[in-house]
Design a protein around this motif. Structure first.
Motif, short mmCIF file in Angstrom:
data_model
loop_
_atom_site.label_atom_id
_atom_site.label_comp_id
_atom_site.label_asym_id
_atom_site.label_seq_id
_atom_site.Cartn_x
_atom_site.Cartn_y
_atom_site.Cartn_z
N PRO A 25 0.82 -1.22 0.00
CA PRO A 25 0.00 0.00 0.00
C PRO A 25 0.85 1.26 0.00
N ILE A 26 0.19 2.36 -0.22
CA ILE A 26 0.84 3.66 -0.12
C ILE A 26 1.33 3.83 1.33
N PRO A 27 2.53 4.37 1.52
CA PRO A 27 3.03 4.56 2.90
C PRO A 27 2.03 5.28 3.79
N ARG A 28 1.87 4.77 5.00
CA ARG A 28 0.96 5.29 6.04
C ARG A 28 -0.49 4.86 5.83
N HIS A 29 -0.79 4.20 4.74
CA HIS A 29 -2.14 3.65 4.56
C HIS A 29 -2.22 2.32 5.31
N ASP A 30 -3.27 2.18 6.14
CA ASP A 30 -3.36 0.97 6.95
C ASP A 30 -4.49 0.04 6.50
N THR A 31 -5.17 0.41 5.43
CA THR A 31 -6.29 -0.39 4.95
C THR A 31 -6.03 -0.84 3.53
N VAL A 32 -6.24 -2.12 3.29
CA VAL A 32 -5.99 -2.70 1.97
C VAL A 32 -7.25 -3.44 1.50
N TYR A 33 -7.55 -3.33 0.24
CA TYR A 33 -8.71 -3.97 -0.36
C TYR A 33 -8.25 -4.79 -1.57
N TRP A 34 -8.94 -5.89 -1.82
CA TRP A 34 -8.69 -6.70 -3.01
C TRP A 34 -9.97 -6.76 -3.85
N TYR A 35 -9.78 -6.61 -5.17
CA TYR A 35 -10.89 -6.68 -6.12
C TYR A 35 -10.50 -7.61 -7.27
N GLN A 36 -11.52 -8.23 -7.82
CA GLN A 36 -11.33 -9.08 -8.99
C GLN A 36 -12.14 -8.50 -10.15
N GLN A 37 -11.48 -8.32 -11.29
CA GLN A 37 -12.17 -7.81 -12.47
C GLN A 37 -12.05 -8.83 -13.60
N GLU A 82 -8.85 -22.33 -11.03
CA GLU A 82 -9.79 -22.73 -12.07
C GLU A 82 -9.70 -21.74 -13.23
N LEU A 83 -10.19 -22.19 -14.39
CA LEU A 83 -10.14 -21.31 -15.56
C LEU A 83 -10.85 -19.98 -15.28
N GLY A 84 -11.93 -20.06 -14.53
CA GLY A 84 -12.72 -18.86 -14.23
C GLY A 84 -12.04 -17.87 -13.31
N ASP A 85 -10.89 -18.25 -12.77
CA ASP A 85 -10.15 -17.33 -11.92
C ASP A 85 -9.31 -16.35 -12.74
N SER A 86 -9.23 -16.60 -14.04
CA SER A 86 -8.50 -15.68 -14.92
C SER A 86 -9.15 -14.31 -14.86
N ALA A 87 -8.39 -13.33 -14.45
CA ALA A 87 -8.95 -12.00 -14.24
C ALA A 87 -7.82 -11.04 -13.92
N LEU A 88 -8.21 -9.79 -13.82
CA LEU A 88 -7.30 -8.75 -13.35
C LEU A 88 -7.60 -8.56 -11.86
N TYR A 89 -6.59 -8.67 -11.03
CA TYR A 89 -6.78 -8.53 -9.59
C TYR A 89 -6.17 -7.21 -9.15
N PHE A 90 -7.03 -6.38 -8.60
CA PHE A 90 -6.58 -5.07 -8.13
C PHE A 90 -6.46 -5.07 -6.62
N CYS A 91 -5.46 -4.36 -6.16
CA CYS A 91 -5.34 -4.03 -4.76
C CYS A 91 -5.52 -2.52 -4.65
N ALA A 92 -6.15 -2.08 -3.59
CA ALA A 92 -6.29 -0.65 -3.31
C ALA A 92 -5.94 -0.41 -1.86
N SER A 93 -5.53 0.81 -1.57
CA SER A 93 -5.27 1.15 -0.17
C SER A 93 -5.91 2.48 0.16
N SER A 94 -6.22 2.66 1.43
CA SER A 94 -6.76 3.94 1.89
C SER A 94 -6.18 4.24 3.26
N LEU A 95 -6.39 5.48 3.70
CA LEU A 95 -5.73 5.96 4.90
C LEU A 95 -6.23 5.24 6.15
N ASN A 96 -7.55 5.06 6.28
CA ASN A 96 -8.05 4.33 7.45
C ASN A 96 -9.39 3.65 7.22
N GLY A 97 -9.77 3.50 5.96
CA GLY A 97 -10.94 2.69 5.66
C GLY A 97 -12.27 3.33 5.91
#
Lengths: 114, 117
Positions: A25-37, A82-97
């Protein structure tokens, strides 16, 4: 300015293999999110962490697990791919969620399962 | 429950003409609303966000959006399109229920903007 770093950027795996995606994550960001596209889809929330604890869970398969470490980086572990797991996986961060917090997205990891 | 509807999956405009990308939201609580842009094979970049301050929000690259509570809309506009604006745009709603501090983004299905020379 420092941004969210994801590695690897591209990953090719066979069915039933495992994969580990990393997010810094960006320095000092304590919250991380995962997304699948998936192809032609909008990003879907998988899971999030705040201060190393899971804060929310979305449509994450039981085959996937994730954690946030003491340095706030996070790893998404994917097993029995699985084949269906093929995707773009994004991570995002924020300062405190907080609800109004901006989530800053990384460039994504493109996973291809053959 | 939170959800976002982007009314157009594709929008095509000529360079130099106005852009309008439509978004309607549904939220049980006071929402925060965002627009992100995704260029091909790139990550998501924040254009602008609304968080209950001014209803007209100005973002980067000349984009702006107006929050209209009565219409539950948050449409994205730009007076004059540029070729470099061609991308996919996502409207996002985020809201935390009372007593629950953590947000979760709900994405619209995206609008692909094509800009013709």
């Amino acid at each position: 300015a420092a941004g969210v770093i994801q590695s690897p950027r591209h990953l090719i795996k066979e069915k039933r293999e495992t994969a580990t995606l990393k997010c810094y994550p960006i320095p000092r960001h304590d919250t991380v999110y995962w997304y699948q596209q998936g192809p032609g889809q909008d990003p879907q929330f998988l899971i999030s962490f705040y201060e190393k604890m899971q804060s929310d869970k979305g449509s994450i398969p039981d085959r996937f697990s994730a954690q946030q470490f003491s340095d706030y980086h996070s790893e998404l572990n994917m097993s029995s791919l699985e084949l269906g797991d093929s995707a773009l996986y994004f991570c995002a961060s924020s300062l405190n969620g907080g609800a109004a917090d901006t989530q800053y997205f990384g460039p994504g990891t493109r996973l291809t399962v053959l | 429950a939170q959800s976002v509807t982007q009314l157009d999956s594709h929008v095509s405009v000529s360079e130099g003409t106005p852009v309008l990308l439509r978004c309607n939201y549904s939220s049980s609580y006071s929402p925060s609303l965002f627009w992100y842009v995704q260029h091909p094979n790139k990550g998501l970049q924040l254009l602008l966000k609304y968080t209950s301050a001014a209803t007209l929000v100005k973002g980067i690259n000349g984009f702006e959006a107006e929050f209209k509570k009565s219409e539950t809309s948050f449409h994205l506009t730009k007076p004059s399109a540029h070729m470099s604006d061609a991308a996919e745009y996502f409207c996002v709603v985020s809201s935390a229920s009372p007593g629950y501090n953590f947000n979760k983004f709900y994405f619209g299905s995206g609008t692909k903007l094509n800009v013709k020379p």
